[in-house]
Design a protein around this motif. Structure first.
Motif, short mmCIF file in Angstrom:
data_model
loop_
_atom_site.label_atom_id
_atom_site.label_comp_id
_atom_site.label_asym_id
_atom_site.label_seq_id
_atom_site.Cartn_x
_atom_site.Cartn_y
_atom_site.Cartn_z
N LEU A 26 3.97 4.27 6.75
CA LEU A 26 4.61 3.43 5.73
C LEU A 26 5.92 2.82 6.23
N GLU A 27 6.49 3.38 7.27
CA GLU A 27 7.65 2.72 7.89
C GLU A 27 7.23 1.41 8.54
N ILE A 28 5.99 1.36 9.01
CA ILE A 28 5.47 0.15 9.65
C ILE A 28 4.92 -0.82 8.60
N GLU A 29 4.15 -0.31 7.65
CA GLU A 29 3.55 -1.13 6.59
C GLU A 29 3.91 -0.53 5.23
N ALA A 30 5.06 -0.93 4.73
CA ALA A 30 5.61 -0.29 3.53
C ALA A 30 4.76 -0.51 2.29
N ASN A 31 3.97 -1.57 2.27
CA ASN A 31 3.19 -1.90 1.07
C ASN A 31 1.69 -1.71 1.27
N ASN A 32 1.32 -0.81 2.14
CA ASN A 32 -0.10 -0.54 2.33
C ASN A 32 -0.58 0.37 1.21
N ALA A 33 -1.47 -0.15 0.37
CA ALA A 33 -1.91 0.58 -0.83
C ALA A 33 -2.61 1.88 -0.48
N ASN A 34 -3.41 1.89 0.58
CA ASN A 34 -4.14 3.11 0.95
C ASN A 34 -3.18 4.20 1.43
N ALA A 35 -2.21 3.83 2.26
CA ALA A 35 -1.25 4.83 2.74
C ALA A 35 -0.46 5.41 1.58
N LEU A 36 -0.06 4.56 0.64
CA LEU A 36 0.68 5.04 -0.54
C LEU A 36 -0.18 5.99 -1.37
N SER A 37 -1.45 5.65 -1.56
CA SER A 37 -2.32 6.52 -2.36
C SER A 37 -2.58 7.84 -1.65
N TYR A 38 -2.72 7.81 -0.31
CA TYR A 38 -2.92 9.04 0.44
C TYR A 38 -1.68 9.95 0.35
N ARG A 39 -0.50 9.33 0.47
CA ARG A 39 0.73 10.14 0.38
C ARG A 39 0.89 10.69 -1.03
N GLY A 40 0.52 9.86 -2.04
CA GLY A 40 0.57 10.34 -3.41
C GLY A 40 -0.33 11.54 -3.63
N ALA A 41 -1.52 11.51 -3.02
CA ALA A 41 -2.45 12.64 -3.12
C ALA A 41 -1.91 13.87 -2.40
N THR A 42 -1.21 13.65 -1.27
CA THR A 42 -0.61 14.77 -0.55
C THR A 42 0.51 15.41 -1.38
N TYR A 43 1.38 14.56 -1.97
CA TYR A 43 2.43 15.10 -2.85
C TYR A 43 1.80 15.89 -4.01
N PHE A 44 0.70 15.38 -4.55
CA PHE A 44 0.01 16.07 -5.64
C PHE A 44 -0.40 17.47 -5.21
N ALA A 45 -0.98 17.58 -4.01
CA ALA A 45 -1.43 18.88 -3.51
C ALA A 45 -0.27 19.83 -3.27
N MET A 46 0.93 19.27 -3.06
CA MET A 46 2.13 20.08 -2.82
C MET A 46 2.91 20.34 -4.11
N ASP A 47 2.33 19.93 -5.26
CA ASP A 47 2.98 20.09 -6.58
C ASP A 47 4.27 19.29 -6.70
#
Length: 502
Positions: free
Chosen positions: A357-378
């Motif tokens: 995301l530092e390279i492509e700040a508005n990549n929807a897939n990367a944002l959704s993947y990171r959102g899912a990771t944060y979800f798994a980490m509560d």
């Protein structure tokens, strides 16, 4: 047949004889269909269609291929509940259908002024109708005149062409590119959802330019992605877990060149999953590194893949789009970040997704993947921030909707959870995880019948999901259906015996 470069192509199919073109049926039926294509379904005259659909086919004047083509056309005409005749064209657009009818009727077609996406759709429709000469010609036309479009739509072209051996020209086009630039497939956002037949096709390529240890890594990650109920750490797997993975990968394992994998990769990557391999094969792999001169017992050992040592001219390796994809570090980081998430390595996942995301700040897939990771980490606030931004960019991203719905559930925003999960399941109706999330939301809202319906459907898709069984059991409990509750909870505990929340 005239050259593909000529603006008007005189393509009189070998399947469509003069007898067919001169037949009473062809002159009466096909012009009628062309007329119907110009009408709205409700305006179709029932009497006209009735006369056409009941017309006796002049079978004696047609060869079997012509007869089958017309039968397929006739099958597109059906009746609805109100006895109003409609034309069913679920998979074929009106524009393409009209082109095919005109081709059959007149024997000519011009591709030069047709949008490339329509030409591709025409190819698929021609394949459905079995117009072999047209299938062959359109493939050559696309390869000679629209290769850039094929590369820009590579995933779609590859998925489609590998479904049918009639599209061998496009299959070879895909094979040439994938062999030279495998990261186009392996580092794509779609890799974990690729159909099995595409990966088998790729693994069979003897000139695939990828380290065999990396190939093993990707295939293991694909197999785990197909079985999300597997425990995160393979060191904690039971024999049943390994059998589950082996079953998913049974058609891939014979295609790996095990004796070309480095000793380090054998130890680090293959050894943790040795139970999915035949015992004789694993013994031979060990033998190779301990006594390389001794004969092995494994039969049908595949040869090493061929290395391409010459530099290929630019026109052979694709245009700028593929070169950019090949060198796109953000895509690789995004892919590895998602793989780490699936494996339960959340810190590593965040590191790679942050870099992406530092390279492509508005990549929807990367944002959704990171959102899912944060979800798994509560880490729900951060999860919502990423998923909201992802959905601003791609509002119909089923993955992001699913995880935002799940996150809303975790923060007690049940109506919003339900809205997102409903929308996600409208896009992907057989997503077992989304069904489980929605079942949990219905349960907490005391909508038990709807909750059970979702849990049951989820378990039909993923029958060994311990969490779905646990919450299904809890739902039965709240409905005073204690025997069924016990059955599901017992089954869940067989899968996850150490779950203290049962």
């Amino acid at each position: 047949m005239p050259s593909c470069k000529e603006p008007l192509l005189e393509l009189r199919s070998k399947k469509v004889s003069n007898a067919f073109l001169q037949s009473t049926f062809a002159y009466a039926f096909i012009p009628l269909l062309l007329k119907l294509l110009e009408l709205r379904p409700k305006e179709v005259n029932d009497a006209l269609l009735q006369s056409a659909s009941t017309n006796t086919l002049p079978h004696s004047k047609l060869n079997s291929d012509e007869y089958n083509v017309i039968i397929e056309v006739v099958r597109t005409v059906t009746s609805n509940d109100n006895n109003v005749k409609i034309i069913k064209q679920a998979n074929i657009s009106t524009e393409v259908f009209e082109i095919i009818i005109k081709y059959i009727y007149g024997g000519t077609i011009s591709l030069e002024n047709i949008n490339t996406s329509v030409v591709f759709e025409l190819l698929l429709a021609s394949n459905e109708f079995g117009l072999e000469e047209l299938i062959k010609h359109i493939q050559l036309f696309l390869l000679e005149n629209n290769s850039s479009w094929l590369r820009l739509n590579f995933s779609r072209v590859c998925r489609t062409s590998l479904k049918d051996d009639n599209l061998k020209n496009l299959q070879q086009f895909c094979a040439n590119i994938v062999a030279k630039h495998p990261s186009i497939i392996f580092d794509s956002d779609e890799f974990l959802t690729l159909p099995e037949n595409i990966l088998i096709f790729i693994l069979k390529l003897d000139n695939l330019q990828m380290d065999e240890g990396k190939i093993w890594d990707y295939i293991i990650n694909w197999g785990i992605a197909q079985n999300p109920s597997l425990p995160l750490n393979p060191d904690q797997w039971s024999d049943e877990h390994f059998l589950t993975l082996k079953s998913s990968l049974q058609n891939f394992l014979p295609l790996i060149r095990y004796f070309q994998i480095s000793g380090e990769d054998i130890f680090e990557k293959v050894r943790p999953y040795q139970k999915i391999l035949d015992q004789t094969l694993w013994a031979d792999i060990m033998l190779k590194f301990m006594a390389s001169n001794k004969a092995i017992s494994t039969l049908n050992v595949l040869p090493p893949r061929k290395n391409l040592t010459t530099t290929l001219p630019l026109r052979d390796i694709a245009d700028k789009g593929i070169i950019e994809i090949e060198s796109n570090r953000a895509s690789k980081l995004r892919k590895s970040g998602e793989a780490y998430r699936i494996m339960g390595k959340y810190e590593e996942s965040l590191i790679d997704l942050n870099k992406s995301l530092e390279i492509e700040a508005n990549n929807a897939n990367a944002l959704s993947y990171r959102g899912a990771t944060y979800f798994a980490m509560d880490r729900y606030e951060e999860s919502l921030a990423d998923l909201n931004k992802s959905l601003e960019i791609e509002p119909d991203n089923a993955f992001a909707l699913k995880y935002r719905g799940a996150t809303y559930y975790k923060v007690d925003r049940y109506e919003e959870s339900l809205a997102d999960l409903n929308k996600s399941l409208k896009i992907e109706p057989n997503d077992a995880l989304a069904l489980r999330f929605r079942g949990e939301t219905y349960r907490i809202m005391r909508r038990y019948e709807e909750s059970l319906a979702d849990f049951n459907k989820s378990l039909t898709i993923r029958p060994e999901n311990a969490i779905a069984l646990k919450y299904s059991g809890a739902t039965y409990y709240w409905m005073d259906r204690y025997e069924e509750s016990l059955a599901d909870l017992n089954q869940s505990l067989k899968i996850e015996p150490n779950d203290a929340l049962h």
